[in-house]
Scaffold this active site. Structure first.
Site, mmCIF file in Angstrom:
data_model
loop_
_atom_site.group_PDB
_atom_site.id
_atom_site.type_symbol
_atom_site.label_atom_id
_atom_site.label_comp_id
_atom_site.label_asym_id
_atom_site.label_seq_id
_atom_site.Cartn_x
_atom_site.Cartn_y
_atom_site.Cartn_z
ATOM 1 N N HIS B 516 21.505 27.503 38.406
ATOM 2 C CA HIS B 516 21.648 27.900 39.808
ATOM 3 C C HIS B 516 22.482 29.166 39.895
ATOM 4 O O HIS B 516 23.606 29.140 40.379
ATOM 5 C CB HIS B 516 22.287 26.789 40.625
ATOM 6 C CG HIS B 516 21.647 25.450 40.393
ATOM 7 N ND1 HIS B 516 22.268 24.264 40.649
ATOM 8 C CD2 HIS B 516 20.427 25.118 39.910
ATOM 9 C CE1 HIS B 516 21.463 23.257 40.352
ATOM 10 N NE2 HIS B 516 20.338 23.753 39.886
HETATM 11 C C1 LIG Z 1 16.739 23.066 33.644
HETATM 12 C C2 LIG Z 1 16.659 23.419 35.105
HETATM 13 C C3 LIG Z 1 16.796 22.433 36.060
HETATM 14 C C4 LIG Z 1 16.727 22.750 37.409
HETATM 15 N N1 LIG Z 1 16.835 21.744 38.311
HETATM 16 C C5 LIG Z 1 16.805 22.024 39.629
HETATM 17 C C6 LIG Z 1 16.900 20.971 40.592
HETATM 18 O O1 LIG Z 1 16.925 19.796 40.243
HETATM 19 N N2 LIG Z 1 16.922 21.294 41.899
HETATM 20 C C7 LIG Z 1 16.850 22.574 42.320
HETATM 21 O O2 LIG Z 1 16.917 22.798 43.522
HETATM 22 N N3 LIG Z 1 16.704 23.595 41.436
HETATM 23 C C8 LIG Z 1 16.674 23.343 40.098
HETATM 24 N N4 LIG Z 1 16.518 24.356 39.200
HETATM 25 C C9 LIG Z 1 16.315 25.719 39.708
HETATM 26 C C10 LIG Z 1 14.857 26.006 40.053
HETATM 27 O O3 LIG Z 1 14.065 25.893 38.899
HETATM 28 C C11 LIG Z 1 14.759 27.408 40.625
HETATM 29 O O4 LIG Z 1 15.569 27.475 41.775
HETATM 30 C C12 LIG Z 1 13.364 27.816 41.042
HETATM 31 O O5 LIG Z 1 12.422 27.659 40.023
HETATM 32 C C13 LIG Z 1 13.428 29.273 41.513
HETATM 33 O O6 LIG Z 1 12.169 29.742 41.905
HETATM 34 P P1 LIG Z 1 11.833 31.278 41.687
HETATM 35 O O7 LIG Z 1 10.455 31.478 42.190
HETATM 36 O O8 LIG Z 1 12.916 32.099 42.253
HETATM 37 O O9 LIG Z 1 11.909 31.471 40.105
HETATM 38 P P2 LIG Z 1 10.977 30.828 38.970
HETATM 39 O O10 LIG Z 1 10.422 29.542 39.421
HETATM 40 O O11 LIG Z 1 11.732 30.828 37.707
HETATM 41 O O12 LIG Z 1 9.783 31.873 38.838
HETATM 42 C C14 LIG Z 1 9.999 33.211 38.461
HETATM 43 C C15 LIG Z 1 8.820 33.678 37.635
HETATM 44 O O13 LIG Z 1 8.850 35.093 37.543
HETATM 45 C C16 LIG Z 1 8.460 35.478 36.261
HETATM 46 N N5 LIG Z 1 8.991 36.829 35.980
HETATM 47 C C17 LIG Z 1 10.270 37.190 35.769
HETATM 48 N N6 LIG Z 1 10.362 38.505 35.556
HETATM 49 C C18 LIG Z 1 9.110 38.998 35.626
HETATM 50 C C19 LIG Z 1 8.570 40.296 35.471
HETATM 51 N N7 LIG Z 1 9.356 41.341 35.202
HETATM 52 N N8 LIG Z 1 7.228 40.464 35.587
HETATM 53 C C20 LIG Z 1 6.432 39.382 35.858
HETATM 54 N N9 LIG Z 1 6.891 38.135 35.999
HETATM 55 C C21 LIG Z 1 8.223 37.943 35.905
HETATM 56 C C22 LIG Z 1 9.061 34.416 35.372
HETATM 57 O O14 LIG Z 1 8.418 34.380 34.117
HETATM 58 C C23 LIG Z 1 8.851 33.166 36.210
HETATM 59 O O15 LIG Z 1 7.635 32.514 35.904
HETATM 60 C C24 LIG Z 1 16.546 24.084 37.840
HETATM 61 C C25 LIG Z 1 16.389 25.072 36.868
HETATM 62 C C26 LIG Z 1 16.432 24.752 35.525
HETATM 63 C C27 LIG Z 1 16.246 25.825 34.533
#
Ligand SMILES: Cc1cc2nc3c(=O)[nH]c(=O)nc-3n(C[C@H](O)[C@H](O)[C@H](O)COP(=O)(O)OP(=O)(O)OC[C@H]3O[C@@H](n4cnc5c(N)ncnc54)[C@H](O)[C@@H]3O)c2cc1C
Ligand code: SF4
Lengths: 253, 587
Positions: B516
């Protein structure tokens, strides 16, 4: 699970296959410790060969799984076997790291992506940094083992006149403690980092899925009563502190 | 010169939770959309099938679906006087890579923030006075209220089939739920998960002490089946214990695959390109408009994707780095406290307490990512901070996510670290304890921020993000307060041993704490103090929207995903209802 396509279920033929496997490993690499044990123990004590699905007992030779080593040299196998035997010994609780195949596990890991630090950021410049900045060694795990084992034997020969493998158990434990405390200079590699790497890998080999050639017969999981890759555990949620008995299964047993 | 691809209306950078939500919500607009994801294509079958998904070494220890640091990492230092060094091995956080992002290997702990969390500065100043807040803390109000976000929270919970028990239904406090939560417009879509022995015992003890424990809201499916409002189905959680850090084999943990992606992928106007790593947002010479993005495909070819609208959905620090590397908005300078991009990097302040019971098996392997019983008495401003000298708080959670042998075998303090004694301790103490997690918020501090590293670069030659962070004193006081409360409850359970584990101070990149990480492209109502509007639109380049936890001005004492998803839904709705009528202007 038996993965022998020629003898899918036959117990007798399975055993024949296992002994055959040990013999051919001997032919390939007569110098390895496992192969030597296989010849000295297996023919005299046929029961010492572990039946499929059972954990090896202290003194039993783990013969399933591919034999021979890909990465480790013979002296490295000897040192690592001796170390693993002290780090997780066989005792009345069951098999130790060596019986569970940890040496083979580590050999495979070092020869693969992990040994090559394939997923670590390995570009310079390099600086020691503060402890809070974490791992900053310019070496891959495979290099650390190679440098560390050589330097350790040199250190042991200098101090005790013997290689690590030739020391008695108490002396080996004393050396391991010095390593853990970072008190031995391993050609510039921190002995604490070296020890932690070996210890981490030994634990992994003892407790990871048998598909990686360690944890043979699920010996590590049986010690804990860990159910392995049983995905449906709903009924265990309702228990009130009593143990949930279920035969472990694995990807690679 | 990169090869030019055919023009599209919208390009989405990153196909994790926020990117997939955006693609789903834009599906009915008729816009031509391209989604670029740097990692590989994957799906529940075959990638997360049993038994291979239950492989602790491969997924959790070696981290095969986490970000591959050999191509890209961050550099880190605790303070301005230190030289930042690369995070060479994964540690404190585990960003995702590949279709679905970290939404694949998350736990599914599905929280809403408290109404007062959104007025972090004004509320605390009003209640405790300006002087109660350390002048170095750069906390801000969000510019949105809980009530404005409620419909979007509700929407995401129904999309995910979240299980739980309402504690506040339209203002009426309900037994068994969280009495401190903001009002919900309706019940959770699914009833609470089953709870295992440890959390049940914890809840009973806490109840006896006058607390109001409740089941943690969980996006692990508690029913035999569930069909979400889009007609996408989920299967029952079987408490397999390989949940966080793993993909779910049974379509039970909400992830983009069993919620929004199937709808997005059905849209003939949506094209998904995996193995496509975006290196830059290309701007017009006046830096007021984006022309599209440059990316590198699987073959290593550089390509230019022209687009009218760019959505950065790449996860917190990737969003911030792409903005800084592309020249979107003024970079933050901690010396002058001017500039906005990179400002207010915050984290989560975690501590663990483990009660051990020599003669009880917890059967912790029968766990789920979001199983657990929680207390919210000490979160946010749910209690009087007057005598304590800090602001903010966190939940206290008794949880059982699994008992995976390599990484979840917790031994009492003083156990031998190896040898026969270690083996004996492992045998005697494995699965005899559970985790009580204090999950504290994180206040923004003037000196905690992100900029571009002057030395280290990624595999494509782009400077790495440099994180400068240490725990503010406020948060360390809060952590101690939460630990004291956790220990009090744990002691009342009369354990045979009690272990407290505090992540190191100064903050260390080594031990896992949480993923987070938030802030850096924070939202607000004033362009001088925030990087994006409350609709996540860049103040400086209005055809760029920046989704994800990067928008949080500081972190609350909860997991972030429900809130960042709610912000995404709200942003996309505004894009559809307002922005598209006047493209290129601030909503
Ligand atoms: C082990 C773990 C447990 C978690 N548990 C919880 C939980 O229980 N509850 C909770 O609320 N949150 C939890 N989280 C957090 C949650 O996973 C994230 O808040 C959420 O996935 C964020 O969404 P996002 O779209 O911002 O990022 P992501 O879901 O990570 O997606 C971002 C994507 O962008 C891609 N990307 C990055 N840079 C580039 C680039 N330059 N070009 C193209 N693609 C790119 C990445 O490869 C990725 O696939 C947890 C995280 C982890 C790691
Ligand atoms: S615990 Fe439940 S939700 Fe989590 S991975 Fe296993 S089956 Fe899926």
């Amino acid at each position: 699970m038996t993965r022998d396509p020629d003898h899918p279920a036959g117990r007798a033929s399975r055993r024949g296959f296992l002994i055959g496997g040990a013999a051919s490993a001997l032919a390939l690499d007569a110098g390895t410790v496992e192969a030597q044990q296989a010849t000295s123990v297996a023919p005299q004590r046929p029961d010492a060969v572990v039946p499929p699905g059972c954990p090896p007992q202290p003194g039993q030779v783990p013969t399933r799984g591919p034999q021979g080593y890909r990465f480790l040299t013979n002296p490295e196998v000897e040192t690592l076997t001796a170390m693993a035997d002290r780090l997780i010994p066989a005792d009345d609780l069951g098999p130790g790291a060596v019986e569970a195949g940890v040496v083979t596990f580590i050999d495979r890991e070092l020869g693969g992506q992990f040994g090559a630090a394939a997923r670590w950021y390995m570009a310079g410049p390099w600086a020691e940094g503060a402890p809070s900045q974490g791992w900053q060694l310019a070496l891959t795990p495979a290099q650390i083992y190679r440098i560390g084992f050589l330097a350790l034997d040199r250190w042991c020969l200098g101090v005790n006149g013997k290689r690590f493998v030739d020391l008695g158990p108490a002396d080996q434990d004393a050396v391991l403690t010095l390593l853990e405390q970072g008190k031995i200079d391993l050609d510039g590699v921190s002995s604490a980092a070296f020890f932690q790497l070996v210890w981490q890998n030994v634990v992994e080999g003892y407790l990871a899925d048998p598909v990686y050639d360690g944890n043979r017969g699920m010996a590590g999981w049986r010690l804990l009563n860990f159910p392995g890759t049983n995905p449906a555990l709903t009924e265990a949620v309702a228990l009130n502190g009593e143990v949930y008995r279920i035969d472990p299964v694995s990807i690679g047993a | 010169m990169p090869r030019h691809m055919p023009h599209v209306d919208v390009v989405i950078v990153g196909m994790g939770w926020t990117g997939a939500i955006a693609a789903r919500e834009l599906a009915d607009t008729g816009l031509r959309i391209v989604g670029l994801e740097r990692g590989p294509y994957r799906d529940t079958i075959p990638n997360f099938a049993v038994p291979n998904t239950m492989d602790e070494l491969r997924w959790s220890v070696r981290g095969e679906m986490f970000q591959n640091l050999s191509r890209e990492t961050v550099t880190f230092r605790n303070h301005l006087k230190q030289t930042a060094l690369p995070m060479r091995r994964l540690g404190a956080f585990l960003p995702g890579e590949g279709l679905g992002g970290a939404g694949v290997h998350w736990n599914g702990q599905h929280w809403r923030f408290l109404p007062t969390d959104f007025q972090m500065r004004s509320h605390n100043e009003a209640r405790y006075g300006k002087k109660a807040i350390d002048p170095e803390l750069t906390i801000q109000d969000w510019g949105v209220t809980y009530d404005e976000l409620e419909p979007y929270y509700d929407k995401f919970e129904y999309v995910c089939g979240t299980s739980g028990q309402a504690g506040n239904l339209k203002g009426a406090i309900r037994e068994g739920g969280n009495p401190f939560e903001g009002p919900r417009s309706r019940e959770y879509p699914c009833p609470p998960l089953k709870q295992s022995y440890g959390p049940r015992q914890f809840a009973e003890t806490a109840r006896g002490m006058g607390y109001k424990p409740f089941p943690q809201p969980a996006s692990n499916m508690s029913q035999d089946s569930y069909t979400n409002p889009d007609g996408v189905q989920m299967g029952p959680c079987t408490y397999c214990g390989f949940c966080e850090r793993f993909g779910c084999y049974n379509w039970s943990k909400a992830s983009p695959f069993n919620t929004v992606l199937p709808i997005a992928l059905k849209n003939p106007n949506f094209e998904l390109r995996c193995d496509s790593h975006v290196t830059r947002v290309e701007l017009t010479p006046d830096r007021k408009s984006a022309r599209g993005v440059t990316y590198v495909d699987a073959a290593g070819q550089a390509l230019f994707q022209p687009a009218d609208l760019v959505l950065l959905c790449a996860f917190q620090f990737h969003n911030v780095r792409l903005m800084l590397a592309s020249g979107i908005g003024p970079g933050y300078d901690p010396r002058t406290a001017k500039g906005t991009v990179g400002k207010n990097f915050t984290y989560q302040t975690i501590a663990y307490t483990y009660p051990f019971f020599a003669n009880k098996r917890m059967n912790g392997y029968a766990g789920a990512g979001a199983m657990g019983m929680t207390l919210d008495e000490f979160n946010g401003d749910n209690f009087d901070h007057g005598p304590h000298g800090f602001i903010g708080g966190g939940y206290i959670l008794a949880q059982t996510t699994g008992a995976r042998p390599i990484q979840q075998s917790t031994l009492p303090d003083g156990s031998p670290s190896w040898g026969s004694g270690w083996k004996r301790a492992l045998h005697d103490w494995y699965d005899r304890s559970f985790t009580i997690q204090a999950h504290g918020g994180s206040t923004a501090h003037r000196a905690n921020y992100i900029d571009l590293d002057p030395t280290y670069r990624d595999a494509f030659g782009v400077p790495l993000a440099r994180i400068t962070f240490d725990f503010p004193q406020n948060d360390l006081k809060m952590r101690q307060f939460l630990v004291d409360k956790s220990v009090e409850i744990a002691k009342a359970m009369r354990p045979d041993h009690l272990k407290v584990s505090l992540p190191p101070v100064p903050f260390s990149i080594v031990p896992y704490q949480t993923t987070h990480i938030v802030g850096g492209a924070i939202m607000g109502v004033d362009r001088n103090t925030s990087a994006v509007t409350t609709h996540l639109q860049s103040w400086d380049v209005p055809n760029v929207f920046v989704h994800g936890a990067s928008a949080f001005p500081q972190n609350a004492g909860y997991n972030p995903t429900n809130t960042l998803a709610a912000l995404s839904y709200r942003s996309i709705e505004a894009i559809k209802s307002k922005y598209l009528q006047n493209p290129g202007t601030l909503i």
